[in-house]
Design an enzyme around this catalytic site. Structure first.
Site, mmCIF file in Angstrom:
data_model
loop_
_atom_site.group_PDB
_atom_site.id
_atom_site.type_symbol
_atom_site.label_atom_id
_atom_site.label_comp_id
_atom_site.label_asym_id
_atom_site.label_seq_id
_atom_site.Cartn_x
_atom_site.Cartn_y
_atom_site.Cartn_z
ATOM 1 N N HIS A 62 0.877 -1.243 -0.046
ATOM 2 C CA HIS A 62 -0.061 0.214 -0.136
ATOM 3 C C HIS A 62 0.927 1.224 -0.034
ATOM 4 O O HIS A 62 1.864 1.394 0.224
ATOM 5 C CB HIS A 62 -0.764 -0.024 1.061
ATOM 6 C CG HIS A 62 -1.722 -1.244 1.542
ATOM 7 N ND1 HIS A 62 -1.911 -1.724 2.585
ATOM 8 C CD2 HIS A 62 -2.446 -2.005 0.766
ATOM 9 C CE1 HIS A 62 -2.898 -2.695 2.601
ATOM 10 N NE2 HIS A 62 -3.030 -2.732 1.222
ATOM 11 N N LYS A 72 5.881 5.760 7.581
ATOM 12 C CA LYS A 72 5.439 4.885 8.546
ATOM 13 C C LYS A 72 6.740 4.396 9.381
ATOM 14 O O LYS A 72 7.648 4.127 8.647
ATOM 15 C CB LYS A 72 4.838 3.580 7.799
ATOM 16 C CG LYS A 72 3.580 3.734 6.984
ATOM 17 C CD LYS A 72 2.855 2.783 6.341
ATOM 18 C CE LYS A 72 1.931 2.893 5.400
ATOM 19 N NZ LYS A 72 1.272 1.662 4.766
ATOM 20 N N TYR A 132 1.902 0.320 13.693
ATOM 21 C CA TYR A 132 2.585 1.294 12.780
ATOM 22 C C TYR A 132 2.214 2.646 13.093
ATOM 23 O O TYR A 132 0.919 2.843 13.263
ATOM 24 C CB TYR A 132 2.679 0.994 11.358
ATOM 25 C CG TYR A 132 1.714 0.334 10.758
ATOM 26 C CD1 TYR A 132 0.590 0.681 9.622
ATOM 27 C CD2 TYR A 132 1.555 -0.918 10.995
ATOM 28 C CE1 TYR A 132 -0.156 -0.127 9.130
ATOM 29 C CE2 TYR A 132 0.706 -2.009 10.449
ATOM 30 C CZ TYR A 132 -0.211 -1.446 9.241
ATOM 31 O OH TYR A 132 -1.216 -2.319 8.689
ATOM 32 N N ASP A 168 -6.251 -6.376 -2.192
ATOM 33 C CA ASP A 168 -4.816 -6.609 -2.297
ATOM 34 C C ASP A 168 -4.437 -7.602 -3.363
ATOM 35 O O ASP A 168 -3.461 -7.484 -4.109
ATOM 36 C CB ASP A 168 -4.267 -6.934 -1.162
ATOM 37 C CG ASP A 168 -4.046 -5.827 -0.193
ATOM 38 O OD1 ASP A 168 -4.186 -4.679 -0.226
ATOM 39 O OD2 ASP A 168 -3.604 -5.935 1.233
#
Length: 195
Positions: A62, A72, A132, A168
């Site tokens: 992503h 991140k 995250y 995904d």
């Protein structure tokens, strides 16, 4: 904290510096000043947690488009994952190259993912849990992804994929898309002229 730049400039592994005594250990896992000292964006506006019931679960790859592009800081707090990032910066000499880092509850390592990088991971253990810290809020209209099994990326996932979201699994292959920035060619270099 111990910062080590990966083969993709701007992406770092971040290891803790343990202080042990009879109680166990203490370590800092985040310090804005230390991130800034390494030229990294320390802003955190959202912290996410994912739990992965089965080994082989795959999430990603992503990324978000500007103005919602995000950094991140990813850490596995239970079990183990293989974390993979792909450089999508068109001006980068490592454009479309990837790095894979094993993050485990035991090694306590984190991976800093810069803006314009796709990110995904595969759970290596049942019950893997990942946190995250993210520099931008999730923005559905800005979300994009790369296909985990795209042959153009050549990512070697260590386990068969046992669980993946339909979204995904359906990202288009690089060969079938025209929405990614194209690499910026290097400026021509002057040739030395013999006189």
């Amino acid at each position: 904290m111990i910062f080590r730049e990966t083969a993709l400039p701007g992406a770092f592994t971040v290891d803790i510096q343990e202080h042990r005594d009879e109680r166990g250990l203490f370590a800092r896992t985040f310090c804005a000043r230390e991130f800034e000292a390494h030229g990294l964006n320390p802003l955190t506006v959202q912290t996410n947690l994912s739990f992965n019931a089965r080994a082989g679960t795959l999430r990603g790859l992503h990324y978000q488009l500007p103005p919602a592009a995000e950094t991140k800081l990813v850490r596995c707090t239970r079990g183990a994952i293989l974390d993979v990032i792909v450089d999508l910066r068109p001006q980068s000499p490592t454009y479309l190259q990837h790095v894979a880092v094993e993050l485990t509850a035991d090694n306590r390592r984190a991976l800093f993912v810069p803006e314009q990088f796709a990110h995904g991971y595969q759970a290596l253990t049942d019950g893997a849990e990942v946190t995250y810290q993210v520099s931008a809020a999730y923005t559905p209209g800005s979300e994009r992804g790369l296909r985990f099994d795209d042959p153009a990326l050549g990512i070697g996932w260590p386990l068969p994929v046992t669980v993946i979201s339909s979204k995904d699994a359906a990202w288009p292959l690089l060969a079938d898309r025209d929405d990614l920035p194209r690499p910026v060619p290097a400026p021509p270099t002057a040739l030395e002229v013999s006189r």
